[in-house]
Motif scaffolding. Sequence first.
Motif, PDB file in Angstrom:
ATOM      1  N   UNK A 145     -13.868  -3.787   5.663  1.00 30.43           N
ATOM      2  CA  UNK A 145     -12.778  -4.730   5.921  1.00 30.43           C
ATOM      3  C   UNK A 145     -13.305  -5.813   6.855  1.00 30.43           C
ATOM      4  N   UNK A 146     -12.729  -7.012   6.755  1.00 29.89           N
ATOM      5  CA  UNK A 146     -13.230  -8.144   7.542  1.00 29.89           C
ATOM      6  C   UNK A 146     -13.173  -7.893   9.057  1.00 29.89           C
ATOM      7  N   UNK A 147     -12.075  -7.362   9.604  1.00 31.99           N
ATOM      8  CA  UNK A 147     -12.067  -7.094  11.056  1.00 31.99           C
ATOM      9  C   UNK A 147     -13.185  -6.141  11.485  1.00 31.99           C
ATOM     10  N   UNK A 148     -13.408  -5.090  10.690  1.00 31.94           N
ATOM     11  CA  UNK A 148     -14.472  -4.127  11.019  1.00 31.94           C
ATOM     12  C   UNK A 148     -15.836  -4.795  10.920  1.00 31.94           C
ATOM     13  N   UNK A 149     -16.019  -5.628   9.888  1.00 31.14           N
ATOM     14  CA  UNK A 149     -17.284  -6.342   9.696  1.00 31.14           C
ATOM     15  C   UNK A 149     -17.581  -7.262  10.878  1.00 31.14           C
ATOM     16  N   UNK A 172     -11.861  -2.469  -3.076  1.00 23.92           N
ATOM     17  CA  UNK A 172     -12.677  -3.564  -2.556  1.00 23.92           C
ATOM     18  C   UNK A 172     -12.494  -3.801  -1.061  1.00 23.92           C
ATOM     19  N   UNK A 173     -13.541  -4.353  -0.458  1.00 27.26           N
ATOM     20  CA  UNK A 173     -13.457  -4.801   0.927  1.00 27.26           C
ATOM     21  C   UNK A 173     -12.727  -6.126   1.082  1.00 27.26           C
ATOM     22  N   UNK A 174     -12.393  -6.770  -0.033  1.00 29.99           N
ATOM     23  CA  UNK A 174     -11.606  -8.009   0.018  1.00 29.99           C
ATOM     24  C   UNK A 174     -10.183  -7.705   0.475  1.00 29.99           C
ATOM     25  N   UNK A 175      -9.530  -8.707   1.053  1.00 29.03           N
ATOM     26  CA  UNK A 175      -8.096  -8.610   1.289  1.00 29.03           C
ATOM     27  C   UNK A 175      -7.349  -8.862  -0.024  1.00 29.03           C
ATOM     28  N   UNK A 176      -6.051  -8.560  -0.039  1.00 29.59           N
ATOM     29  CA  UNK A 176      -5.266  -8.738  -1.268  1.00 29.59           C
ATOM     30  C   UNK A 176      -5.285 -10.194  -1.746  1.00 29.59           C
ATOM     31  N   UNK A 177      -5.149 -11.149  -0.834  1.00 24.10           N
ATOM     32  CA  UNK A 177      -5.173 -12.562  -1.241  1.00 24.10           C
ATOM     33  C   UNK A 177      -6.485 -12.913  -1.927  1.00 24.10           C
ATOM     34  N   UNK A 210      -8.817  -4.065   1.338  1.00 26.04           N
ATOM     35  CA  UNK A 210      -9.132  -3.654   2.706  1.00 26.04           C
ATOM     36  C   UNK A 210      -7.954  -3.801   3.659  1.00 26.04           C
ATOM     37  N   UNK A 211      -6.956  -4.635   3.293  1.00 27.27           N
ATOM     38  CA  UNK A 211      -5.793  -4.784   4.175  1.00 27.27           C
ATOM     39  C   UNK A 211      -4.641  -3.862   3.752  1.00 27.27           C
ATOM     40  N   UNK A 212      -4.922  -2.923   2.837  1.00 23.82           N
ATOM     41  CA  UNK A 212      -3.883  -1.993   2.360  1.00 23.82           C
ATOM     42  C   UNK A 212      -4.246  -0.539   2.644  1.00 23.82           C
ATOM     43  N   UNK A 213      -5.414  -0.320   3.219  1.00 26.47           N
ATOM     44  CA  UNK A 213      -5.888   1.042   3.475  1.00 26.47           C
ATOM     45  C   UNK A 213      -6.941   0.975   4.568  1.00 26.47           C
ATOM     46  N   UNK A 255     -10.565   0.993   6.133  1.00 25.62           N
ATOM     47  CA  UNK A 255     -11.790   0.399   5.592  1.00 25.62           C
ATOM     48  C   UNK A 255     -12.723   1.466   5.016  1.00 25.62           C
ATOM     49  N   UNK A 256     -13.465   1.067   3.977  1.00 25.66           N
ATOM     50  CA  UNK A 256     -14.584   1.901   3.554  1.00 25.66           C
ATOM     51  C   UNK A 256     -15.447   2.174   4.790  1.00 25.66           C
ATOM     52  N   UNK A 257     -16.075   3.332   4.913  1.00 27.12           N
ATOM     53  CA  UNK A 257     -16.187   4.403   3.928  1.00 27.12           C
ATOM     54  C   UNK A 257     -15.094   5.467   3.988  1.00 27.12           C
ATOM     55  N   UNK A 258     -13.993   5.203   4.714  1.00 24.99           N
ATOM     56  CA  UNK A 258     -12.884   6.156   4.680  1.00 24.99           C
ATOM     57  C   UNK A 258     -12.399   6.297   3.234  1.00 24.99           C
ATOM     58  N   UNK A 259     -12.051   7.512   2.789  1.00 28.05           N
ATOM     59  CA  UNK A 259     -11.668   7.713   1.383  1.00 28.05           C
ATOM     60  C   UNK A 259     -10.239   7.322   1.029  1.00 28.05           C
ATOM     61  N   UNK A 260      -9.478   6.782   1.983  1.00 24.10           N
ATOM     62  CA  UNK A 260      -8.048   6.540   1.738  1.00 24.10           C
ATOM     63  C   UNK A 260      -7.785   5.673   0.504  1.00 24.10           C
ATOM     64  N   UNK A 261      -8.584   4.611   0.314  1.00 27.03           N
ATOM     65  CA  UNK A 261      -8.406   3.745  -0.865  1.00 27.03           C
ATOM     66  C   UNK A 261      -8.462   4.557  -2.157  1.00 27.03           C
ATOM     67  N   UNK A 262      -9.474   5.393  -2.256  1.00 25.28           N
ATOM     68  CA  UNK A 262      -9.678   6.155  -3.487  1.00 25.28           C
ATOM     69  C   UNK A 262      -8.595   7.221  -3.660  1.00 25.28           C
TER      70      UNK A 262
END
Length: 218
Positions: free
Chosen positions: A48-52, A108-113, A134-137, A139-146
């Motif tokens: 995610x951008x903040x983490x990056x 994706x690491x992209x935001x929704x927009x 990345x703004x809905x879960x 950040x990678x590598x946490x598995x929450x997105x998947x």
Amino acid sequence: MYKLVIFDWDGTLMDSIARIVSSMQAAADHCQLTIPTVKGVKDIIGLSLPKALDILFPGASQSQTTALLEQYKFQYVEGDNTPAPLFEDALSLLKALKDNNRLLAVATGKGRDGLQRVFSATQTEHFFHASRCADEALSKPDPQMLLSLLAELSVEPEQAVMIGDTNHDMQMAQAAGIDRIGITLGVHDREILNHYQPIAVVDSLIELQQLLLPVVEH
């Protein structure tokens, strides 16, 4: 014969790594911060951008981070003219998978927009049954997105595979208990991707298609 194929976006379906790197370096320059190296930027792609930004600019103040965030988004969307096309064979792969009744998703690491913008530019949204940004879960590598994609699409972990070009993608899939395939079109090489016990590492989307949709000879 996976029921669900989950794709990372940048460096997996879209040839956007150079654009991300140049946009981040331009943003740092604009904000008068130390310009990160190419490798440094590549290593945060997928997060995610903040983490990056926390990793690339550890000493930045809150106001500097906010300015960086805005400037990076400006550079990526409007300021930078580095091409970021889909990789060759991306469309034919997506079509072949959909014609074969596979469920398709993006993590994706992209935001929704940002994802909606590239969906629109590439006319690809109709291929995908679901997506997580990345703004809905977490950040990678946490598995929450998947895990949330599996829940939404009612798919068991063993019925899914994650395709990605970075260690973050491989770690995320590993943590979710999902098979993974590395692809060397983007950030990380075969050696790094192989650390995470992928079922395969491929060098092209054609090779990936042959793996996911083997031709049965009669």
